[in-house]
Design an enzyme around this catalytic site. Structure first.
Site, PDB file in Angstrom:
ATOM      1  N   ARG A  46      57.709  89.406  89.177  1.00  0.00           N
ATOM      2  CA  ARG A  46      57.014  89.366  87.707  1.00  0.00           C
ATOM      3  C   ARG A  46      57.614  88.117  86.751  1.00  0.00           C
ATOM      4  NH1 ARG A  46      58.666  92.990  83.055  1.00  0.00           N
ATOM      5  NH2 ARG A  46      56.973  92.908  81.485  1.00  0.00           N
ATOM      6  N   ASN A  92      58.208  89.603  77.454  1.00  0.00           N
ATOM      7  CA  ASN A  92      59.526  89.180  78.475  1.00  0.00           C
ATOM      8  C   ASN A  92      60.733  90.026  78.447  1.00  0.00           C
ATOM      9  OD1 ASN A  92      57.870  87.540  80.064  1.00  0.00           O
ATOM     10  ND2 ASN A  92      58.589  85.644  78.846  1.00  0.00           N
ATOM     11  N   HIS A 144      50.913  94.268  91.377  1.00  0.00           N
ATOM     12  CA  HIS A 144      51.151  95.670  90.644  1.00  0.00           C
ATOM     13  C   HIS A 144      51.338  96.710  91.556  1.00  0.00           C
ATOM     14  CE1 HIS A 144      48.936  94.215  86.507  1.00  0.00           C
ATOM     15  NE2 HIS A 144      50.143  93.561  86.683  1.00  0.00           N
ATOM     16  N   HIS A 176      55.535  85.365  85.077  1.00  0.00           N
ATOM     17  CA  HIS A 176      55.625  84.981  83.494  1.00  0.00           C
ATOM     18  C   HIS A 176      56.281  83.579  83.477  1.00  0.00           C
ATOM     19  CE1 HIS A 176      55.452  89.144  81.750  1.00  0.00           C
ATOM     20  NE2 HIS A 176      55.007  89.482  82.934  1.00  0.00           N
TER      21      HIS A 176
END
Length: 316
Positions: free
Chosen positions: A59, A91, A188, A63
């Site tokens: 993740r 975040n 995911h 990001h």
């Protein structure tokens, strides 16, 4: 060195890559040949102690790449009046930054000033997927670390509430296709989500329905029991899918059953093209793995930094 991105990638990514720094598979072959194996060992050690580390690293890399390219700007600490990306709303739940710090220390001890934090994060994200049972791919290297990190720019992140046209726009702005969107959403399959990311689907969905009608009723009921309306529980939430530490294609099967968590997951069924990819990836784990690997290489080739940081949390 030719840009290590396939011909199908839009000109945007190639321009960013070539105007920034061309990436190469053997970038550290002479100056730090053991860099990747050192990073892998650090990630393995951390994941043994905490099984949430792999999802956190994957993740973190997403990001990072979606704001200013994969330049490790997500790792920088806020300083003075500047709020850094890591303190932007999307975040604040990122964690496991210490793993990148540990990898950087280990690599610096062997090859000081050679390996960028951005490359460490890109390699660690790949290791995270492999450790979770997912595919291996060779990570192109040669990224530089960025010097700018602004919390205000994190509003550019694709959000869990996005519909298909918002998702498509967000990905295409970064030179990523509809197939990349569906393949990368497969990340995911590992990790955890707080209630706030899917609350909109289980309470006050719209004027007609309290619950999103595309949600499977029993799944909606279980989510409502975990996340009651106006619950103040900060850490309440659920795993992204039942096999939350295993990287597999369960995520796509769940979307087809009405058991995906986010509106943005369900949105993948609202366009014929993306729905077709969801069905393909649900049917074949191998097809998904291949697409995911290729989309990760493509996304992680969006570059934009200028230096090799000594400490991943501060600019030189």
């Amino acid at each position: 060195m030719a840009c290590l991105v396939s011909l199908s990638i839009s000109l945007f990514v190639c321009l960013v890559c070539s105007h920034g720094h061309a990436l190469s598979l053997n970038y550290y072959a002479k100056r730090c040949p053991n860099a990747e194996s050192i990073i892998t060992q650090v990630v393995k050690d951390a994941a043994k102690k905490d099984n949430t580390v792999p999802a956190a690293l994957l993740r973190m890399h997403f990001h990072d790449c979606f704001i200013r390219g994969c330049d490790a700007s997500v790792l920088l600490n806020s300083k003075g009046k500047n709020n850094a990306e890591k303190d932007g709303p999307p975040n604040r739940s990122l964690h496991a930054f210490y793993v990148i710090d540990n990898a950087k220390k280990a690599v610096e001890a062997l090859c000081p000033g050679v390996v960028s934090c951005a490359d460490i994060l890109a390699s660690a994200a790949r290791d995270a997927v492999v450790l979770s049972g997912g595919p291996y791919w060779d990570v192109p290297k040669g990224r530089k670390d960025g010097r700018i990190s602004k919390a205000s720019e994190t509003t550019q992140m694709p959000a869990p509430l996005f519909n298909i046209s918002q998702l498509q726009q967000s990905f295409s702005q970064r030179g990523l296709s509809m197939e990349d969107l569906v393949a990368l959403s497969g990340g995911h399959t590992i990790g955890f989500s707080h209630c706030s990311s899917f609350q909109n689907r289980i309470h006050n969905f719209n004027a007609t329905h309290d619950i999103d009608p595309t949600l499977h009723p029993s799944f909606a009921a279980s989510l409502r029991s975990i996340c009651p309306n106006k619950s103040g529980a900060k850490n309440a939430g659920t795993s992204m899918d039942p096999s939350s530490t295993t990287f597999d294609n369960t995520y796509y099967k769940l979307i087809l059953q009405g058991k995906s968590l986010f509106s943005s997951d369900q949105a993948l069924l609202t366009s014929p093209k993306t729905k077709d990819f969801v069905s393909k990836f649900a049917t074949s784990k191998e097809t998904f793995y291949e697409a995911f690997s290729s989309s990760m290489i493509k996304m992680s080739s969006i570059t934009g930094g200028q230096e090799i940081r000594k400490d991943c949390r501060v600019v030189n």
